[in-house]
Structures are given as C-alpha cells and as structure tokens.
Design a protein around this motif. Structure first.
Motif, PDB file in Angstrom:
ATOM      1  N   ASN A  86       0.810  -1.205   0.000  1.00  0.00           N
ATOM      2  CA  ASN A  86       0.000   0.000   0.000  1.00  0.00           C
ATOM      3  C   ASN A  86       0.858   1.275   0.000  1.00  0.00           C
ATOM      4  O   ASN A  86       0.366   2.354   0.292  1.00  0.00           O
ATOM      5  CB  ASN A  86      -0.990   0.003   1.172  1.00  0.00           C
ATOM      6  CG  ASN A  86      -0.322  -0.005   2.525  1.00  0.00           C
ATOM      7  OD1 ASN A  86       0.882   0.047   2.644  1.00  0.00           O
ATOM      8  ND2 ASN A  86      -1.135  -0.078   3.565  1.00  0.00           N
ATOM      9  N   MET A  87       2.146   1.121  -0.335  1.00  0.00           N
ATOM     10  CA  MET A  87       3.045   2.272  -0.378  1.00  0.00           C
ATOM     11  C   MET A  87       3.695   2.377  -1.748  1.00  0.00           C
ATOM     12  O   MET A  87       4.225   1.402  -2.265  1.00  0.00           O
ATOM     13  CB  MET A  87       4.145   2.133   0.682  1.00  0.00           C
ATOM     14  CG  MET A  87       3.656   2.297   2.092  1.00  0.00           C
ATOM     15  SD  MET A  87       4.948   2.020   3.307  1.00  0.00           S
ATOM     16  CE  MET A  87       6.110   3.256   2.857  1.00  0.00           C
ATOM     17  N   GLY A  88       3.646   3.568  -2.317  1.00  0.00           N
ATOM     18  CA  GLY A  88       4.269   3.813  -3.606  1.00  0.00           C
ATOM     19  C   GLY A  88       5.747   4.133  -3.462  1.00  0.00           C
ATOM     20  O   GLY A  88       6.284   4.281  -2.358  1.00  0.00           O
ATOM     21  N   GLY A  89       6.421   4.264  -4.609  1.00  0.00           N
ATOM     22  CA  GLY A  89       7.859   4.514  -4.621  1.00  0.00           C
ATOM     23  C   GLY A  89       8.253   5.837  -3.988  1.00  0.00           C
ATOM     24  O   GLY A  89       9.228   5.921  -3.245  1.00  0.00           O
ATOM     25  N   PHE A 115       4.623  -1.735   3.012  1.00  0.00           N
ATOM     26  CA  PHE A 115       3.343  -1.877   3.702  1.00  0.00           C
ATOM     27  C   PHE A 115       3.350  -1.054   4.978  1.00  0.00           C
ATOM     28  O   PHE A 115       4.278  -1.154   5.783  1.00  0.00           O
ATOM     29  CB  PHE A 115       3.077  -3.350   4.046  1.00  0.00           C
ATOM     30  CG  PHE A 115       1.784  -3.569   4.773  1.00  0.00           C
ATOM     31  CD1 PHE A 115       0.589  -3.578   4.085  1.00  0.00           C
ATOM     32  CD2 PHE A 115       1.774  -3.758   6.135  1.00  0.00           C
ATOM     33  CE1 PHE A 115      -0.609  -3.777   4.753  1.00  0.00           C
ATOM     34  CE2 PHE A 115       0.587  -3.956   6.810  1.00  0.00           C
ATOM     35  CZ  PHE A 115      -0.611  -3.962   6.123  1.00  0.00           C
ATOM     36  N   CYS A 116       2.318  -0.233   5.149  1.00  0.00           N
ATOM     37  CA  CYS A 116       2.177   0.554   6.369  1.00  0.00           C
ATOM     38  C   CYS A 116       0.847   0.199   7.032  1.00  0.00           C
ATOM     39  O   CYS A 116      -0.218   0.396   6.442  1.00  0.00           O
ATOM     40  CB  CYS A 116       2.213   2.050   6.036  1.00  0.00           C
ATOM     41  SG  CYS A 116       2.030   3.096   7.490  1.00  0.00           S
ATOM     42  N   PRO A 117       0.877  -0.327   8.250  1.00  0.00           N
ATOM     43  CA  PRO A 117      -0.359  -0.704   8.939  1.00  0.00           C
ATOM     44  C   PRO A 117      -1.306   0.475   9.168  1.00  0.00           C
ATOM     45  O   PRO A 117      -2.525   0.297   9.140  1.00  0.00           O
ATOM     46  CB  PRO A 117       0.123  -1.276  10.275  1.00  0.00           C
ATOM     47  CG  PRO A 117       1.542  -1.632  10.063  1.00  0.00           C
ATOM     48  CD  PRO A 117       2.068  -0.709   9.025  1.00  0.00           C
ATOM     49  N   LEU A 118      -0.767   1.668   9.368  1.00  0.00           N
ATOM     50  CA  LEU A 118      -1.635   2.829   9.567  1.00  0.00           C
ATOM     51  C   LEU A 118      -2.415   3.174   8.305  1.00  0.00           C
ATOM     52  O   LEU A 118      -3.533   3.682   8.388  1.00  0.00           O
ATOM     53  CB  LEU A 118      -0.821   4.037  10.029  1.00  0.00           C
ATOM     54  CG  LEU A 118      -0.336   3.999  11.466  1.00  0.00           C
ATOM     55  CD1 LEU A 118       0.515   5.224  11.765  1.00  0.00           C
ATOM     56  CD2 LEU A 118      -1.493   3.917  12.429  1.00  0.00           C
ATOM     57  N   TYR A 119      -1.829   2.907   7.148  1.00  0.00           N
ATOM     58  CA  TYR A 119      -2.534   3.151   5.892  1.00  0.00           C
ATOM     59  C   TYR A 119      -3.777   2.276   5.804  1.00  0.00           C
ATOM     60  O   TYR A 119      -4.803   2.703   5.294  1.00  0.00           O
ATOM     61  CB  TYR A 119      -1.626   2.884   4.697  1.00  0.00           C
ATOM     62  CG  TYR A 119      -0.623   3.973   4.388  1.00  0.00           C
ATOM     63  CD1 TYR A 119      -0.393   5.019   5.267  1.00  0.00           C
ATOM     64  CD2 TYR A 119       0.101   3.955   3.209  1.00  0.00           C
ATOM     65  CE1 TYR A 119       0.525   6.013   4.978  1.00  0.00           C
ATOM     66  CE2 TYR A 119       1.020   4.943   2.909  1.00  0.00           C
ATOM     67  CZ  TYR A 119       1.228   5.969   3.802  1.00  0.00           C
ATOM     68  OH  TYR A 119       2.131   6.948   3.498  1.00  0.00           O
ATOM     69  N   VAL A 120      -3.685   1.058   6.292  1.00  0.00           N
ATOM     70  CA  VAL A 120      -4.834   0.156   6.284  1.00  0.00           C
ATOM     71  C   VAL A 120      -5.913   0.707   7.211  1.00  0.00           C
ATOM     72  O   VAL A 120      -7.099   0.735   6.864  1.00  0.00           O
ATOM     73  CB  VAL A 120      -4.427  -1.271   6.715  1.00  0.00           C
ATOM     74  CG1 VAL A 120      -5.652  -2.167   6.846  1.00  0.00           C
ATOM     75  CG2 VAL A 120      -3.431  -1.852   5.730  1.00  0.00           C
ATOM     76  N   LEU A 121      -5.504   1.167   8.373  1.00  0.00           N
ATOM     77  CA  LEU A 121      -6.442   1.692   9.354  1.00  0.00           C
ATOM     78  C   LEU A 121      -7.219   2.884   8.804  1.00  0.00           C
ATOM     79  O   LEU A 121      -8.425   3.006   9.002  1.00  0.00           O
ATOM     80  CB  LEU A 121      -5.683   2.093  10.628  1.00  0.00           C
ATOM     81  CG  LEU A 121      -6.506   2.591  11.796  1.00  0.00           C
ATOM     82  CD1 LEU A 121      -7.429   1.499  12.298  1.00  0.00           C
ATOM     83  CD2 LEU A 121      -5.594   3.081  12.896  1.00  0.00           C
ATOM     84  N   PHE A 122      -6.517   3.773   8.071  1.00  0.00           N
ATOM     85  CA  PHE A 122      -7.153   4.970   7.526  1.00  0.00           C
ATOM     86  C   PHE A 122      -7.573   4.816   6.057  1.00  0.00           C
ATOM     87  O   PHE A 122      -7.967   5.786   5.413  1.00  0.00           O
ATOM     88  CB  PHE A 122      -6.223   6.168   7.670  1.00  0.00           C
ATOM     89  CG  PHE A 122      -5.979   6.564   9.096  1.00  0.00           C
ATOM     90  CD1 PHE A 122      -6.997   7.102   9.865  1.00  0.00           C
ATOM     91  CD2 PHE A 122      -4.742   6.371   9.679  1.00  0.00           C
ATOM     92  CE1 PHE A 122      -6.789   7.457  11.182  1.00  0.00           C
ATOM     93  CE2 PHE A 122      -4.514   6.733  10.998  1.00  0.00           C
ATOM     94  CZ  PHE A 122      -5.544   7.271  11.755  1.00  0.00           C
TER      95      PHE A 122
END
Length: 67
Positions: free
Chosen positions: A4-7, A52-59
C-alpha cells in the motif's frame, strides 16, 4: 500483506529516517525525543522495505499505483 506504499512514499521515508539518524548521532537531537525519533526512523525503514504501512490500512489510504 498487500502493498500500500508507492515509490515516492518509500523514498521519502528512507530520506527522513536518514536525516533523523544523522541528527541523533551528531547529538543535535538527544534525550527522550531523540530515542523516540530514532525508533520512528527504524519503523520508517522497515515499512519502506516491505512496502506496507499498517496505519494506511487503518485509515484506508494507499499510495501504491494500481495496475
């Protein structure tokens, strides 16, 4: 884990982590704030490596380009 994270996001996190590390080891930041920022820098590098960032999933946020 789905990426879920771009370059650009990953690159910025690594650059910020390097800056924090340099500031800490040159004793510009120190104490509790320095330790907290150093831990944050480690998290930034780890999340950049796995894209992958877990906070991105949360928000429900995603900077990764979709095919």
């Amino acid at each position: 884990m789905k990426k879920n994270m771009g370059g650009l996001d990953r690159s910025l996190r690594v650059i910020i982590a390097l800056i924090i590390t340099l500031l800490y080891f040159n004793e510009i930041i120190s104490g509790a704030l320095g330790i907290v920022l150093l831990v944050l820098a480690v998290v930034f590098v780890l999340t950049s490596l796995v894209s992958f960032c877990p906070l991105y999933v949360l928000f429900k946020f995603n900077t990764c380009k979709r095919d």
